[in-house]
Design a protein around this motif. Structure first.
Motif, PDB file in Angstrom:
ATOM      1  N   ARG A 169       0.831  -1.207   0.000  1.00  0.00           N
ATOM      2  CA  ARG A 169       0.000   0.000   0.000  1.00  0.00           C
ATOM      3  C   ARG A 169       0.866   1.259   0.000  1.00  0.00           C
ATOM      4  NH1 ARG A 169      -1.353   3.825   4.731  1.00  0.00           N
ATOM      5  NH2 ARG A 169      -2.917   5.155   3.741  1.00  0.00           N
ATOM      6  N   GLU A 173      -2.831   5.928  -1.177  1.00  0.00           N
ATOM      7  CA  GLU A 173      -3.901   4.935  -1.313  1.00  0.00           C
ATOM      8  C   GLU A 173      -4.602   4.775   0.031  1.00  0.00           C
ATOM      9  OE1 GLU A 173      -1.545   2.311  -4.740  1.00  0.00           O
ATOM     10  OE2 GLU A 173      -1.759   1.528  -2.696  1.00  0.00           O
ATOM     11  N   THR A 228      -8.254   7.520  -5.189  1.00  0.00           N
ATOM     12  CA  THR A 228      -8.879   6.701  -6.236  1.00  0.00           C
ATOM     13  C   THR A 228      -8.597   5.202  -6.074  1.00  0.00           C
ATOM     14  OG1 THR A 228      -6.960   7.050  -7.686  1.00  0.00           O
ATOM     15  CG2 THR A 228      -8.827   8.582  -7.915  1.00  0.00           C
ATOM     16  N   LYS A 229      -7.863   4.848  -5.017  1.00  0.00           N
ATOM     17  CA  LYS A 229      -7.612   3.434  -4.748  1.00  0.00           C
ATOM     18  C   LYS A 229      -7.728   3.183  -3.248  1.00  0.00           C
ATOM     19  CE  LYS A 229      -4.263  -0.343  -5.404  1.00  0.00           C
ATOM     20  NZ  LYS A 229      -2.942  -0.737  -6.006  1.00  0.00           N
ATOM     21  N   TRP A 231      -7.659  -0.007  -0.133  1.00  0.00           N
ATOM     22  CA  TRP A 231      -7.476  -1.384   0.326  1.00  0.00           C
ATOM     23  C   TRP A 231      -8.575  -1.676   1.341  1.00  0.00           C
ATOM     24  CZ3 TRP A 231      -3.098  -4.428  -1.173  1.00  0.00           C
ATOM     25  CH2 TRP A 231      -2.193  -3.750  -2.004  1.00  0.00           C
ATOM     26  N   ASP A 260     -16.225   0.736  -6.854  1.00  0.00           N
ATOM     27  CA  ASP A 260     -15.915   0.737  -8.291  1.00  0.00           C
ATOM     28  C   ASP A 260     -16.837   1.698  -9.044  1.00  0.00           C
ATOM     29  OD1 ASP A 260     -13.860  -1.038  -8.020  1.00  0.00           O
ATOM     30  OD2 ASP A 260     -15.030  -2.806  -8.593  1.00  0.00           O
ATOM     31  N   ILE A 264     -13.528   4.372  -7.611  1.00  0.00           N
ATOM     32  CA  ILE A 264     -12.454   4.036  -6.660  1.00  0.00           C
ATOM     33  C   ILE A 264     -12.108   2.563  -6.804  1.00  0.00           C
ATOM     34  CG2 ILE A 264     -11.772   3.954  -4.223  1.00  0.00           C
ATOM     35  CD1 ILE A 264     -13.980   6.190  -3.830  1.00  0.00           C
ATOM     36  N   THR A 265     -10.912   2.269  -7.242  1.00  0.00           N
ATOM     37  CA  THR A 265     -10.452   0.883  -7.375  1.00  0.00           C
ATOM     38  C   THR A 265     -10.187   0.320  -5.980  1.00  0.00           C
ATOM     39  OG1 THR A 265      -9.407   1.395  -9.487  1.00  0.00           O
ATOM     40  CG2 THR A 265      -8.698  -0.621  -8.364  1.00  0.00           C
ATOM     41  N   SER A 266     -10.679  -0.876  -5.732  1.00  0.00           N
ATOM     42  CA  SER A 266     -10.492  -1.446  -4.399  1.00  0.00           C
ATOM     43  C   SER A 266      -9.732  -2.771  -4.459  1.00  0.00           C
ATOM     44  CB  SER A 266     -11.846  -1.653  -3.705  1.00  0.00           C
ATOM     45  OG  SER A 266     -12.680  -2.506  -4.459  1.00  0.00           O
ATOM     46  N   VAL A 267      -8.966  -3.025  -3.402  1.00  0.00           N
ATOM     47  CA  VAL A 267      -8.200  -4.265  -3.277  1.00  0.00           C
ATOM     48  C   VAL A 267      -8.570  -4.916  -1.943  1.00  0.00           C
ATOM     49  CG1 VAL A 267      -5.916  -5.317  -3.245  1.00  0.00           C
ATOM     50  CG2 VAL A 267      -6.301  -3.206  -4.561  1.00  0.00           C
TER      51      VAL A 267
END
Length: 299
Positions: A169, A173, A228-229, A231, A260, A264-267
């Motif tokens: 990370r 982020e 924008t990302k 975790w 999404d 916002i990209t998520s992990v």
């Protein structure tokens, strides 16, 4: 003649009574206290998530090597589903304590694996403290506090979470922690944790499934900070159904899907709090405190 007969009768009466006296007194004097530990989690139906509970149980057994340790699930729904689908019976807290009472445990430290002192914790508290009133065999039950119970706990949990963040990370982020949330007044602990985490890292956010802060509150902050990302990490003892489905699932209403849609990209990180030694240590410290309060005379 009569005196000899009388003496023989008295001797026989003493010999007949002796086994009873032995059984009452015991060969080694007064009966020793028998302490035990009962670990209580909300529970999970997912075998992969159950490993987190086995992990903390293992740590507790190493910490108290000479004390029997038992496990129970507080969720009736979880216990019923496991019995129906996996053909296993997991004891409720009341069942586990009743079994320990039958096995002559005299002093029991009950450790909650709940995150906050909410409804589940207070129901467990009522159950645990009822047992010493049901007879003399179980003399004392002491409850260990949940993960977050005091201001000091919140500081320790915030520090532990900082030590458990994903290695990949980056500072720009976000970390989004999913708590369960509750309608109980203890829901305020999530906002309190948010306060302590924000002092350490402004891009860490706490949201809940059924309480406050909500996912909408989190998304508002993510957009305000231009992130924008994110975790996604479960703020629960295990990465169970909520983590796998409500947080990381592919359904339209999962947190991953909603983020999404908001650009916002998520992990997702499917690891429960009980998998991390830094957080397990806080629960174990609470158990140490509870166990030290048991009035054990000898064991």
């Amino acid at each position: 003649m009569f005196q000899r007969l009388f003496s023989t009768i008295i001797l026989l009466l003493i010999l007949c009574a002796f086994p009873t006296m032995q059984a009452y007194c015991g060969h080694d004097g007064p009966k020793q206290d028998k302490p035990g530990i009962l670990v209580v989690a909300f529970g999970t139906t997912m075998p992969t998530a159950e490993k987190a509970l086995q992990h903390i149980e293992g740590v507790i057994k190493k910490t108290f090597p000479n004390v029997p340790v038992r496990m129970a699930y507080s969720s009736k729904i979880v216990r019923a589903k496991i019995a129906r689908e996996q053909h296993r019976n997991i004891a409720s807290p009341a069942e586990a304590l009743a079994q320990m009472k039958d096995e002559n445990f005299t002093h029991v430290a009950v450790q909650s694996l709940h995150s906050i002192p909410g409804e589940e914790y207070h129901n467990l508290l009522k159950t645990a403290y009822a047992f010493p009133t049901m007879g003399k065999s179980m003399q004392q039950v002491v409850m260990g506090m949940p993960l977050m119970a005091t201001s000091t706990d919140l500081e320790k949990v915030a520090d532990a979470i900082m030590a458990c963040l994903p290695a990949d990370r980056k500072p720009n982020e976000a970390i989004v922690l999913m708590g369960h949330g509750t309608h109980h007044p203890a829901d305020v602990y999530y906002a309190a944790l948010q306060y302590h985490l924000a002092k350490r890292d402004p891009n860490i956010f706490v949201g809940t499934v059924e309480g406050f802060p909500t996912l909408d509150d989190v998304i508002e902050k993510l957009k305000k900070n231009g992130l924008t990302k994110a975790w996604l990490m479960p703020l629960m003892s295990v990465a169970g159904d909520h983590a796998n489905n409500d947080m990381a699932g592919d359904e339209p209403d999962s947190w991953k899907s909603i983020l999404d849609k908001n650009g916002i990209t998520s992990v997702p990180v499917l690891t429960g709090l009980a998998d991390y030694d830094q957080l397990v240590a806080i629960w174990v410290d609470h158990l140490k405190t509870a166990y030290s309060q048991l009035n054990i005379k000898s064991h």
